[in-house]
Enzyme design. Sequence first.
Site, PDB file in Angstrom:
ATOM      1  N   HIS A   1     -49.652 -42.075 -79.294  1.00  0.00           N
ATOM      2  CA  HIS A   1     -50.071 -42.576 -77.982  1.00  0.00           C
ATOM      3  C   HIS A   1     -51.367 -41.897 -77.559  1.00  0.00           C
ATOM      4  O   HIS A   1     -51.532 -40.687 -77.723  1.00  0.00           O
ATOM      5  CB  HIS A   1     -48.976 -42.303 -76.951  1.00  0.00           C
ATOM      6  CG  HIS A   1     -49.170 -43.025 -75.647  1.00  0.00           C
ATOM      7  ND1 HIS A   1     -50.160 -42.700 -74.746  1.00  0.00           N
ATOM      8  CD2 HIS A   1     -48.488 -44.063 -75.093  1.00  0.00           C
ATOM      9  CE1 HIS A   1     -50.082 -43.496 -73.696  1.00  0.00           C
ATOM     10  NE2 HIS A   1     -49.076 -44.333 -73.884  1.00  0.00           N
TER      11      HIS A   1
ATOM     12  N   HIS B   1     -50.347 -43.522 -65.914  1.00  0.00           N
ATOM     13  CA  HIS B   1     -51.086 -42.649 -66.825  1.00  0.00           C
ATOM     14  C   HIS B   1     -51.699 -41.442 -66.123  1.00  0.00           C
ATOM     15  O   HIS B   1     -52.647 -40.845 -66.619  1.00  0.00           O
ATOM     16  CB  HIS B   1     -52.132 -43.461 -67.589  1.00  0.00           C
ATOM     17  CG  HIS B   1     -51.495 -44.425 -68.528  1.00  0.00           C
ATOM     18  ND1 HIS B   1     -50.958 -44.035 -69.734  1.00  0.00           N
ATOM     19  CD2 HIS B   1     -51.253 -45.755 -68.417  1.00  0.00           C
ATOM     20  CE1 HIS B   1     -50.429 -45.090 -70.337  1.00  0.00           C
ATOM     21  NE2 HIS B   1     -50.589 -46.135 -69.556  1.00  0.00           N
TER      22      HIS B   1
END
Length: 576
Positions: free
Chosen positions: A222, A323
């Site tokens: 990721h 995020h």
Amino acid sequence: MSFEIPRKQYAQLYGPTTGDSIRLADTELFLEIEKDYTVYGEEVVFGGGKVIRDGMGQNGQLTRAEDIPDTVITNVIVLDYTGIYKADIALKDGHIFKIGKAGNPQITDGVDIVIGASTEIIAGERKILTAGGIDTHIHFISPEQVPAALCNGITTMVGGGTGPAEGTKATTITPGAWHISRMLQAAEGLPVNIGLFGKGHASAVEPLAEQIRAGAVGLKVHEDWGSTTSSIDMSLRVADEYDVQIAIHTDTLNECGFVEDTIRAIDGRVIHTFHTEGAGGGHAPDIIKIAGLPNVLPASTNPTLPYTRNTIEEHLDMLMVCHHLNPDIPEDVAFADSRIRAETIAAEDVLHDLGIFAITSSDSQAMGRVGEVVTRTWQVADAMKRQRGALHDPSGAPHGSAESDNFRLKRYIAKYTINAAIAQGMADVIGSVEEGKFADLVLWDPAFFGVKPELVIKGGQIAYALMGDANASIPTPQPRTMRPMFATYGKALQQTSITFLSQAAIDAGVPAELGLQRIIKPVSGIRNLTKADLKYNGETPDIAVDPETYKVTVDGVEVTSQPSDVLPMAQRYFLF
């Protein structure tokens, strides 16, 4: 002497039969029954004065050990990648035992499934049966995701996390042996099948391999942890050694290289790409082109499915939260903006319809909605029919009549069932309505198809159901809501749900070491996969993105769609 009755009356008594069509919910999608395994005039129906009684449709002499099933779902319409047909479905020992014609062979010819004293009956007349859904993009932020998923027909959740930690809110990763062990123990109380991803970020083999041996079914790479070419390569080396999957969310900012560099790092090895369109993250603006490669198993997440007039506007805030970005920092806002492109989002639905994108998933509580995977998959199918018209098998193979949507239905049902199972090495156990598979099944009233199930069956036992007031004199008084049933209680939960592990973890004795009581199954057969192994979604065209306009072309032809203003399977189903 035969007796004829009108087709409408037959459908009311025993459900529709071969050649009949059914509208799915309030969509423009129509299912046509291709085959009927039941026998006209010999249908088995339960109830007062009906067929399934001792000495009639039920055999009163055979014991359970003599191939008597535990449950029979009668006269049900199956919607599966294997076909669209009507049959009686027998369940035994938590698995799909037989598919065919049920009854008592002492009085009826052509019986495949013998109903006995050990058999429970679920009435499937005028109902649709599908395999339990598989969501391969789960952020395990909250255990409350599990009932939300079950209430939309999802029975398997694959992903990572440790709870509402910042790492989990952004990435589907359960990092390290300690966290993996605790999450496997927590899963003992969750009535769904579970598989966990470890952290695929290291510059040596052993920090990754120890997570696989601890019980992870794969590794996640990721960008928030650094989606570098070295992390990609090292994770894939470990995956090849242990036969597990690598899931990837690539580098939006192109700090570590461009999509071409990621493709070189992958080096032809099989990999499962998440939110391949890019709004969920990935090389801007052209990660979408990776979906055309034969070694890439491309998935979407449901924040961008289907494309609507609200899709673009809602994404910025979601991105900032998920995020860990700061709206007061211009660079953070620019990062978020770079991921949201109307042109690639508009192409995503079409790529699903063309069989290029193969899997749908949620991205639960990290931009996606865990309880809407099934609903949004069918909303895409409906939008594509409205915009692109009928869809037929390019090979010319028949899928019902020319007027039916059967080919499109098989393509879309595969996206959250068999293809998700194949990608994660679970397809020999779950993912379809086939004899021998684990009995994770979902029963739908056609009017509520894809929105609210009637029953959710886990490992052969009812886990969730549409149920009325428990103090009422009958089961149906309002309010009827999805409620937990007996498969979610006590030790039954552990005998009706699977924990998937790597074979290495099983060989190392992890289940005994952690005291796991659930069914344990290994993932397998992953590293030899190609996109051609995916059902109805194996197309590998050349995909390109114009770097200035972001327009997407497939084999040189621009693909796009219009944002929907109104969707089916939406407000009229959620008034209460």
